[in-house]
Design a protein around this motif. Structure first.
Motif, PDB file in Angstrom:
ATOM      1  N   UNK A 178       1.019  -1.486   0.010  1.00 56.82           N
ATOM      2  CA  UNK A 178       0.215   0.374  -0.109  1.00 56.82           C
ATOM      3  C   UNK A 178       1.004   1.760   0.353  1.00 56.82           C
ATOM      4  N   UNK A 179       1.845   1.172   0.851  1.00 51.88           N
ATOM      5  CA  UNK A 179       3.027   2.269   1.012  1.00 51.88           C
ATOM      6  C   UNK A 179       2.061   3.630   1.757  1.00 51.88           C
ATOM      7  N   UNK A 180       0.441   3.916   2.341  1.00 52.88           N
ATOM      8  CA  UNK A 180       0.370   5.013   2.316  1.00 52.88           C
ATOM      9  C   UNK A 180      -0.676   4.667   3.525  1.00 52.88           C
ATOM     10  N   UNK A 226       8.511  -3.131  -9.724  1.00 45.86           N
ATOM     11  CA  UNK A 226       8.846  -2.047  -9.289  1.00 45.86           C
ATOM     12  C   UNK A 226       8.622  -0.452  -9.767  1.00 45.86           C
ATOM     13  N   UNK A 227       8.738  -0.804 -11.449  1.00 44.65           N
ATOM     14  CA  UNK A 227       8.342   0.154 -12.404  1.00 44.65           C
ATOM     15  C   UNK A 227       7.518   0.798 -11.816  1.00 44.65           C
ATOM     16  N   UNK A 228       5.875  -0.005 -11.061  1.00 50.43           N
ATOM     17  CA  UNK A 228       4.526   1.267 -11.237  1.00 50.43           C
ATOM     18  C   UNK A 228       4.731   2.134  -9.445  1.00 50.43           C
ATOM     19  N   UNK A 249      14.933   5.782   1.292  1.00 58.22           N
ATOM     20  CA  UNK A 249      14.868   5.580   0.147  1.00 58.22           C
ATOM     21  C   UNK A 249      15.349   4.600  -0.475  1.00 58.22           C
ATOM     22  N   UNK A 250      15.300   3.682   0.130  1.00 59.92           N
ATOM     23  CA  UNK A 250      14.968   1.773   0.054  1.00 59.92           C
ATOM     24  C   UNK A 250      13.894   1.583  -0.831  1.00 59.92           C
ATOM     25  N   UNK A 251      13.568   0.223  -1.440  1.00 60.61           N
ATOM     26  CA  UNK A 251      11.894   0.002  -2.113  1.00 60.61           C
ATOM     27  C   UNK A 251      11.448  -0.467  -1.153  1.00 60.61           C
TER      28      UNK A 251
END
Length: 432
Positions: free
Chosen positions: A127-129, A157-159, A181-183
């Motif tokens: 989700x990231x948020x 990861x490009x998405x 700044x890591x994935x």
């Protein structure tokens, strides 16, 4: 307004940076829905792609704790997204109204939110948020995760759709690895959920500062105060597990599936879980003498009668993780004390006897003082006026290399025999 000849818009429910959400009615299926319209994004060329990503991401999920996506399209050069209508508002609104929630409420929210995240993670979606505004409550209190606008697919990861080095997400709930700044990975969502649960319990996020950059530094380096230190009545098991979700290293956090199962089972009322490593280090550091800091850890029942040397906290504080006890002194038995006294007196008596013997031996009244002789047949006699040393290397008594030092016979001056007087030439004695 009728969109796509199907969705009739009603009241506005909210507005964000990317779009505005409206209450609507699906005239084809005769049910209420929510319609999200993309706002003009002249300054953000990735907005349209992110909007499409949200539709694709949420469209792959069908779960009771995820807001479902029903349709996606374009109307008058504006993209729109049709979602399930969630009537109860968000956790952000609930926090604004109540400030804090009970442990029971937060445990239920934790179980449902983690269950929804686990479903997304199983489909390869991060989700990231995760934040209070994106966790919605239905009319019956059921939690649903919404807004997958900045989500990413683990297999693509490009998405992520962000520029190099750019961090997307809300800094108050951002995982440490993302601050570097890591994935983002599934563990990043667990950390963000832990920050939300922490705020629901305490009324504040784990870290606060005047700038987003300062908050990021705290996510990286600082250890948040425990909820109980902030005055929250919380079972130790709940607290320790929550701190585990906030571990700095992703591999030290539980998975979303584990979190859902743990809270749903009621384990938060049971035995305390192990603290994460940074809290253990912080505990050991503060437990050193002279720091003056209170150290928290799993709660323990206080002893009925504390023993001497035991550190006991006050009634309103948490228990220290380590208790230091003074080493007991071994008692000395009475007969050992008497034996020591006798030994001391005996030694003093022996010393006195030896002193008396030595004085008698070397007294001037003694006829001779003997050294061990190597050859008894050899004797050297010296005059009383000749300086003599009892040492083998004394001047006048040096032995030759081939012959050992001989025994000395000393005649004290006080006992010297008078020399015989020479007769005169007449046979008489000389008068002096």
């Amino acid at each position: 307004m009728l969109i796509a000849d199907r969705y009739r818009l009603g009241d506005a429910l909210g507005r964000g940076a990317m779009g505005e959400v409206w209450r609507a009615f699906d005239e084809t299926l005769s049910r209420p829905v929510a319609v999200k319209l993309l706002l003009p994004q002249d300054a953000d060329p990735t907005a349209a792609s992110r909007f499409r990503l949200e539709a694709q991401t949420a469209g792959r999920l069908s779960h009771p704790h995820v807001v479902g996506v029903r349709d996606f399209g374009e109307y008058e050069n504006r993209l729109f997204l049709v979602m399930d209508l969630v009537e109860g508002g968000s956790l952000a609104g609930l926090l604004a109204a109540q400030r804090t929630l009970s442990a029971e409420q937060v445990a239920r929210i934790a179980a449902e939110a983690a269950d929804g995240l686990a479903a997304a993670h199983r489909r390869g979606i991060v989700h990231r948020d995760i934040k209070p505004a994106n966790l919605l409550l239905d009319a019956d209190g059921t939690l649903k995760i919404g807004d997958f606008g900045i989500a990413r697919f683990l297999d693509d990861p490009g998405n992520a759709l962000t520029a190099t080095g750019q961090i997307v997400g809300t800094s108050l709930y951002l995982a440490p690895e993302r601050a570097l700044g890591r994935t983002a990975g599934p563990a990043s969502d667990v950390y963000s959920l832990g920050c939300v649960l922490y705020q629901l319990l305490t009324g504040r996020p784990p870290f606060q500062a005047d700038s987003a950059l300062a908050v990021l530094h705290q996510h990286l380096d600082a250890v948040p105060p425990t909820p109980r230190q902030l005055g929250v009545s919380l079972p130790p098991a709940f607290q320790n597990y929550l701190l585990g979700m906030l571990a700095k290293e992703p591999q030290e956090r539980p998975t979303a599936e584990d979190v859902a199962a743990w809270f749903a089972s009621g384990a938060w009322l049971g035995a305390p879980e192990a603290l994460p490593q940074e809290h253990q280090d912080h505990t050991r550091r503060d437990a050193r003498p002279g720091t003056g800091s209170r150290v928290t850890g799993p709660a323990m029942p206080p002893p009925t009668a504390p023993t001497k040397g035991t550190i006991v906290p006050a009634a309103d504080t948490e228990w220290r993780t380590s208790v230091h006890r003074a080493a007991p002194r071994r008692p000395r038995l009475p007969f050992l004390r008497r034996s020591g006294l006798v030994a001391a007196l005996g030694a003093a008596a022996l010393f006195a006897v030896a002193l008396l013997i030595g004085m008698a031996w070397f007294s001037p009244d003694t006829g001779s003082a003997q050294d061990p002789q190597a050859d008894p047949s050899t004797t050297t006699t010296t005059s009383p006026t000749t300086p003599v040393s009892s040492s083998p290397a004394a001047p006048g008594l040096s032995a030759s290399p081939s012959q050992p030092a001989a025994q000395e016979t000393l005649k004290p001056a006080g006992n010297a025999e008078p020399k015989p007087k020479k007769p005169d030439k007449h046979g008489g004695k000389a008068n002096h």
